[in-house]
Design an enzyme around this catalytic site. Structure first.
Site, PDB file in Angstrom:
ATOM      1  CB  ALA A  62      -0.888  -0.023   1.236  1.00 52.66           C
ATOM      2  N   GLY A 103       0.821  -5.017   1.077  1.00 51.58           N
ATOM      3  CA  GLY A 103      -0.325  -5.108   0.177  1.00 51.58           C
ATOM      4  C   GLY A 103       0.028  -5.720  -1.172  1.00 51.58           C
ATOM      5  CD  GLU A 106      -2.216  -7.564   2.964  1.00 48.48           C
ATOM      6  OE1 GLU A 106      -1.850  -6.394   2.709  1.00 48.48           O
ATOM      7  OE2 GLU A 106      -2.954  -7.858   3.911  1.00 48.48           O
ATOM      8  CD  GLU A 126       1.528  -5.362   5.765  1.00 49.66           C
ATOM      9  OE1 GLU A 126       2.383  -6.224   6.072  1.00 49.66           O
ATOM     10  OE2 GLU A 126       0.904  -5.391   4.683  1.00 49.66           O
TER      11      GLU A 126
END
Ligand code: 3HC
Ligand code: NAI
Length: 705
Positions: A62, A103, A106, A126
């Site tokens: 992200a 992310g 993910e 994270e």
């Protein structure tokens, strides 16, 4: 400019995404990626889809800059995008090259298949920024590699070589060669299978439940409670992984989502995100463009083979840079060389270096007593006694032998770098490189920019810091630079509190409970109490108006310089680094208070912490306004990497911003009414006063918070 491109290879659509440098999944990339995937799904000529990153990597995850802003949630958010991929009626294959984190991983877990190059690294970092994987990572990863492995990946936060996942449902293939070509042919085959009726494998359809889950979770919770008490994220990661093993996939996702949002707004996550960007911002120079041509630094020389010189030489050797080490006499040289050798041999004993690598590393060191041997060095670092007369002789000698274009650096901790530069015929080549002790271990390097230091000398020294794996922060010239100038006020305030009634161990305990690696008295005992003594003697002449408690002078008069003399604020035993409370010191303090007519009072931990941290903050505000530091976040980095300030509080400036500068000034006003100490101590620095009055913050500009 578009960040996503689609091309067709037969019946396979290859979608490449991402902007340099790390293909983070910001709003624009997500929207374009979703549109490209939806387009491929709808195109009847397409049987399978390959997702691959641009720029030689998959994605770093992200876009952290969006966190806490509406852009993070703007549709399609990361979860929407991953769900689009996972529910695709056509196989989606992730082709993972280079870095695949957060992310990014993910997103790949939402794909039906993953191929990775043998050099790829996968991870969910994270937790390092106070979060948990919030786009399904805590739910899909345990279903693919099991709860135990998922705990290790998610709690460790480190990138893991893709090779270690070979043979698990996480990876369909490890590719040593053309990853994209392999992914396209794999996708074509899966497209055909799927058209023949084969079901698409989805992580969500697997189970993470198992008989060993409960004891694993108990063990993990106990471990993180002990090791990361101040950090909320690790326990929440475990809660989310537990949900993966005990609830339905969608229930687990809901648990993960709500824990992620909760963590996002914690001061700890904000502080860790601040530290992430602050560290990267520190490497940037406001007035020196990144395009500045850099000098070649292939060889180095260090003058003075004492504590710092030998540590600095080791730092170069570890980076594979040959070093000439110069001393005045054979004995001192021999002692320095032995120190270097001992550390390298220690690394072999600990298994961190092979004997061959150690031999090669030591072979890069050239000890000498001759200045002529410095003539080829690209950088010469002086680390001799902290005495201007000695430094003057050394810089005159360097000036004679250094080649044209060599960088001349001083490791001085207190002397004026401009005055040192003026000794030479080339002040533009002179710079301060203030390493911290032990120089081969401490991350921080204060790079001191003299009045005449050339921009390319500065830029080259900053790049050198990166090569040496140091975190460099630029400081202007002033007494103590950024870090030590602030610590002087902190220690002054700690000594006032001893006068008033607190014991060194109470003060240390309060600061250590706040999160400092070491309280001020244990720190002084480690560094040597004589250093502060000399500074106070100098100040008595230069700045007689500055008030100091005399208690530390009494201690030094007893020869209690700290660990090196077997006693300081605490007692020390041979072969034991623990600090033991000292009856001698207790007595000395009582006598000192009596002699000064002071009646001891109990000082609570909150007052101790506030007085010491705000002493740092007020001096830092002066440093910032004077332009000694480029930005508030640089000061935070100095304290996080050089002074043991708790990382989860983001540094003194970040902490003050979190408390609120108005509240900080109010508290300082309270302290100014204290009848002891220096009444002027608590006058808010003009910058602090202005920011407090305008509801401002130190870190509102510069590094992103
Ligand atoms: N978001 C925004 N910017 C990022 C970023 C990210 N995820 N990762 C790196 N950057 C930026 C850096 O700030 C830096 O910017 P700058 O040039 O303006 O200073 C630039 O990218 C290059 O970064 P580095 O200097 O760190 O480059 P390196 O090559 O040394 O390292 C890296 C690359 C290993 C990817 C490292 O940057 C890194 O570890 N990044 C963080 C990865 C991360 O934490 N990902 C998880 C994000 S949270 C998430 O995905 C939430 C999800 O679960 C919902
Ligand atoms: P040190 O006393 O351990 O070493 C100094 C060395 O310089 C000695 O080995 C001495 O023989 C040598 N030397 C003296 N004059 C010389 C000359 N003319 N030519 C060549 N060598 C000479 O001192 P230390 O602690 O290593 O400090 C060195 C410098 O680093 C000082 O400027 C100090 O302020 C600075 N510094 C020290 C830190 C520390 O924690 N010790 C931290 C940061 C900076």
């Amino acid at each position: 400019m578009s960040t996503v491109t689609s091309i067709r290879e037969g019946a396979v659509t290859v979608i490449r995404f991402g902007e340099p440098p790390v293909n983070s999944l910001g709003r624009q990339t997500r929207a374009e990626l979703a549109a490209a995937i939806a387009g491929a799904i709808q195109d009847p000529a397409v049987s399978a889809i390959v997702l691959a990153g641009n720029n030689g990597l998959f994605s770093a995850g992200a876009d952290i800059r969006e966190f806490g802003t509406p852009a993070m949630l703007a549709a399609p958010n990361l979860a929407d995008l991953i769900s689009l991929v996972e529910s695709s009626p056509k196989p989606v294959i992730a082709a993972i090259d280079g870095t695949c984190l957060g992310g990014g991983l993910e997103l790949s877990l939402g794909c039906h298949y993953r191929l990775a190059s043998t050099t790829a690294k996968l991870g969910l970092p994270e937790v390092k920024i106070g979060l948990l994987p919030g786009a399904g990572g805590t739910q899909r990863l345990p279903r693919l590699i099991g709860v135990e492995n998922a705990l290790n990946v998610i709690l460790g936060g480190e990138p893991v070589p893709a090779k270690l996942f070979a043979g698990t449902p996480l990876l369909s293939q490890l590719v040593d060669g053309d990853l994209l070509a392999a992914a396209v042919s794999f996708a074509a085959a899966r497209g055909t299978d799927h058209q023949a009726g084969k079901r698409l494998p989805r992580a969500r359809d697997r189970s993470a439940a198992g008989p060993h889950v409960e004891p694993l979770l108990i063990f993990a919770r106990n471990t993180v409670r002990a090791a990361y008490a101040a950090y909320p994220a690790p326990l929440k990661c475990i809660d989310a992984i537990e949900a993966a093993a005990t609830k339905s996939f969608d229930e687990g996702l809901a648990v993960e989502r709500s824990l992620f949002i909760e963590l996002m707004f914690t001061p700890v996550s904000k502080a860790l995100r601040h530290a992430f960007f602050a560290e990267r911002a520190a490497a940037k120079l406001a007035d020196v463009p990144e395009s500045t041509p850099l000098r070649d630094l292939k060889t180095a020389a260090v003058i003075g083979a004492g504590t710092m010189g030998s540590g600095i030489a080791l730092t170069f050797l570890s980076a594979g840079i040959p070093v000439v080490l110069l001393e005045t006499g054979a004995d001192a040289l021999e002692r320095g060389v032995s120190r270097v050798k001992d550390v390298i041999e220690g690394q072999v004993k600990k298994g961190r270096l092979t004997p061959e690598a150690a031999h090669a590393r030591f072979g890069l060191l050239k000890p000498t007593l001759e200045y002529a041997d410095l003539s080829k060095a690209d950088i010469i670092i002086e680390a001799v006694f902290e005495d201007m007369a000695v430094k003057k002789d050394v810089f005159l000698a360097i000036d004679q032998v250094a080649k044209s274009g060599a960088i001349l650096a001083t490791n001085t901790s207190t002397l004026n770098v401009d005055a040192i530069a003026a000794i030479t015929s080339r002040p533009a080549e002179v710079i301060g490189t203030h390493f911290f002790s032990p120089a081969n271990i401490m991350k921080l390097l204060e790079v001191v920019r003299g009045r005449e230091t050339a921009p390319d000398v500065l830029a080259t020294t900053m790049r050198l810091a990166k090569t040496l794996r140091k975190t460099a922060v630029v400081s202007g010239v002033c007494d103590g630079f950024i870090g030590n100038r602030m610590i002087e006020q902190y220690v002054r305030q700690a000594l006032f509190m001893v006068d008033e009634g607190a014991s060194p161990s109470e003060i240390d305990a309060a600061m250590e409970a706040f999160g400092f690696a070491m309280g001020p008295f244990r720190m002084s005992d480690l560094a040597g109490n004589d250093i502060g003594w000399h500074i106070r003697q100098r100040r008595a002449i230069e700045r007689p108006d500055v008030v100091y408690s005399k208690v530390a002078d009494r201690l030094c008069e007893l020869g209690r310089f700290g660990q090196k003399t077997g006693g300081g604020w605490y007692d020390y035993r041979k072969g034991d680094r623990n600090a033991y409370p000292s009856a001698v010191v207790d007595d000395l303090i009582i006598q000192h208070r009596n002699a000064n007519g002071m009646v001891a009072r109990k000082i609570d931990a909150r007052e101790i912490v506030d007085r010491l941290v705000y002493a740092l903050v007020n001096e830092a505000a002066l440093i910032l306004e004077e332009g000694i530091a480029q930005r508030a976040s640089d000061i935070d980095i100095v304290y996080l990497t050089g002074y043991g300030f708790p990382v989860y509080r983001g540094g003194p400036m970040c902490y003050a911003d979190e408390v609120g500068l108005y509240a900080v000034v109010q508290r300082m006003n309270e302290f100014s009414r204290n009848p002891h100490g220096d009444p002027s101590f608590w006058t808010p620095a003009p910058l602090l006063a202005r920011l407090a009055a305008s509801s401002g913050a130190f870190n509102s500009t510069g590094a992103r918070s």
